[in-house]
Design a protein around this motif. Sequence first.
Motif, PDB file in Angstrom:
ATOM      1  N   ALA A 196       8.802  25.420  32.275  1.00 34.27           N
ATOM      2  CA  ALA A 196      10.254  25.252  32.351  1.00 34.27           C
ATOM      3  C   ALA A 196      10.967  26.559  32.022  1.00 34.27           C
ATOM      4  O   ALA A 196      11.946  26.935  32.688  1.00 34.27           O
ATOM      5  N   LEU A 197      10.505  27.276  31.016  1.00 36.87           N
ATOM      6  CA  LEU A 197      11.141  28.541  30.649  1.00 36.87           C
ATOM      7  C   LEU A 197      10.794  29.644  31.647  1.00 36.87           C
ATOM      8  O   LEU A 197      11.566  30.587  31.816  1.00 36.87           O
ATOM      9  N   ILE A 217      17.724  22.631  24.210  1.00 35.70           N
ATOM     10  CA  ILE A 217      19.113  22.689  24.679  1.00 35.70           C
ATOM     11  C   ILE A 217      19.174  22.508  26.182  1.00 35.70           C
ATOM     12  O   ILE A 217      20.028  21.781  26.714  1.00 35.70           O
ATOM     13  N   ASP A 218      18.242  23.150  26.884  1.00 35.10           N
ATOM     14  CA  ASP A 218      18.231  23.058  28.345  1.00 35.10           C
ATOM     15  C   ASP A 218      17.947  21.631  28.798  1.00 35.10           C
ATOM     16  O   ASP A 218      18.561  21.135  29.750  1.00 35.10           O
ATOM     17  N   ARG A 219      17.042  20.953  28.100  1.00 36.00           N
ATOM     18  CA  ARG A 219      16.741  19.556  28.444  1.00 36.00           C
ATOM     19  C   ARG A 219      17.964  18.678  28.211  1.00 36.00           C
ATOM     20  O   ARG A 219      18.296  17.828  29.037  1.00 36.00           O
ATOM     21  N   ALA A 220      18.626  18.904  27.088  1.00 39.08           N
ATOM     22  CA  ALA A 220      19.818  18.104  26.789  1.00 39.08           C
ATOM     23  C   ALA A 220      20.907  18.365  27.823  1.00 39.08           C
ATOM     24  O   ALA A 220      21.556  17.429  28.304  1.00 39.08           O
ATOM     25  N   ALA A 221      21.084  19.636  28.177  1.00 37.86           N
ATOM     26  CA  ALA A 221      22.090  19.976  29.186  1.00 37.86           C
ATOM     27  C   ALA A 221      21.738  19.351  30.527  1.00 37.86           C
ATOM     28  O   ALA A 221      22.614  18.902  31.268  1.00 37.86           O
ATOM     29  N   GLY A 222      20.445  19.310  30.830  1.00 40.06           N
ATOM     30  CA  GLY A 222      20.014  18.698  32.080  1.00 40.06           C
ATOM     31  C   GLY A 222      20.334  17.219  32.118  1.00 40.06           C
ATOM     32  O   GLY A 222      20.766  16.678  33.141  1.00 40.06           O
ATOM     33  N   ARG A 223      20.134  16.541  30.957  1.00 41.38           N
ATOM     34  CA  ARG A 223      20.464  15.113  30.900  1.00 41.38           C
ATOM     35  C   ARG A 223      21.960  14.897  31.044  1.00 41.38           C
ATOM     36  O   ARG A 223      22.413  13.965  31.709  1.00 41.38           O
ATOM     37  N   LEU A 224      22.741  15.795  30.430  1.00 43.40           N
ATOM     38  CA  LEU A 224      24.195  15.686  30.554  1.00 43.40           C
ATOM     39  C   LEU A 224      24.636  15.886  31.996  1.00 43.40           C
ATOM     40  O   LEU A 224      25.513  15.189  32.491  1.00 43.40           O
ATOM     41  N   GLU A 225      24.010  16.857  32.656  1.00 43.98           N
ATOM     42  CA  GLU A 225      24.377  17.118  34.049  1.00 43.98           C
ATOM     43  C   GLU A 225      23.982  15.934  34.928  1.00 43.98           C
ATOM     44  O   GLU A 225      24.727  15.552  35.831  1.00 43.98           O
TER      45      GLU A 225
END
Length: 413
Positions: A349-350, A370-378
Amino acid sequence: MKVACVGGGPAGLYLSILLKLRDPSHDITVYERDPAGSTYGWGVTYWRGLLDKLHEHDPESARAIGDASVSWNHGVAHVGDSATRHPGDEGFGIGRHKLLDILADRARQLGVRLEFEHGITDADELADADLVVAADGVNSVLREQHTEHFGAGLKAGRNRYIWLGTTKVFDAFTFGFKETAHGWIWCYGYGYGQDHSTCVVECAPETWSGLGLDRANEADGLALLEKLFADLLDGHPLIGRSAADGAAQWLTFRTLTNQTWHHGNLVLLGDAAHTTHYSIGAGTTLALEDAIALADALRAHPELPAALTAYEERRKSELLSIQSAARYSAQWYENLPRYIRLPPAQMFALLGQRHSPLLPYVPPQLYYGIDRAAGRLEALRRFKRWLGPKLARTAQTRALASRTREKTEVSGK
């Protein structure tokens, strides 16, 4: 207009095609110092966006390029004994030799003169040309004649790399990371035909010297690399292109920038104007996009100085984000130990996030979270954007039905 294009790579050939298509009366000659068919470089990559642009500007050559390409839509990362596969954007590979053949044939068909084994070392040799295009690569002779004017800057990367071919056909864009007693060494592999792939091998300088690759001739070096990447190659050989003395062609990547891209009637194109690290796979795409932009500018601006200025301004602006991505991508690999011990899914992923300007400054696992959380938000935002109109329509339907019932009840009374 009389145009002299110095360099028979993708940028110069495609520019000649576009100019002839827009005005067949142009007198265009492409000068290439090497013999026809002597190119190297194995395969090159590009993405769907470029193919769409090529179809827009010359459907005939675009169809030929698409037909001669192979495609993939997955990435695979092998880290030691572990492997992970992820879906990705559709990518394409085509042999550099095949790409140049297609563009050269199309240029000839349109009336462009191709002069092979005809190197140009001085712009004065082309004094009768209205426009001289320096498409002669990162070591451009024509650019170097006016070094102070162009303000060329070269920055060498830290890692060593070598560009190889193989008869192993990769079905996805493949990354292979191997740990040795002297550090990590890795490769990028992608197919470009029915029976060949490109395989770029890279490592830190201390790994390169620790493994003895700095002292090995090409044959011995390839034997060592074949052993290191045996599981990826499945018994297939690596293919090099040694120098006359049998030395291996290890390089350090050089990032080229220029303060200005034109001088009088001389203009820079492709790698003569800029380079971006090979790890983002954009070199050929950017060269062809340069050709499109220059052709557009020459059509839009009758006066040559205005056309060259417009071309330079457009391409410098378009390149800003790509050059930034390339810098951070190269930096990611130069700091590989920071990421390589992560669980395979996180590491991959990175790897996909290596263009991020934040990643070098945030602890990798924190960034991943953070990226996973942002992905879920998106994903939630996309769902809400999809669901919103449906709920609105449902509400409208219910409101209309309610008003209809009320009117019916009133009428009935």
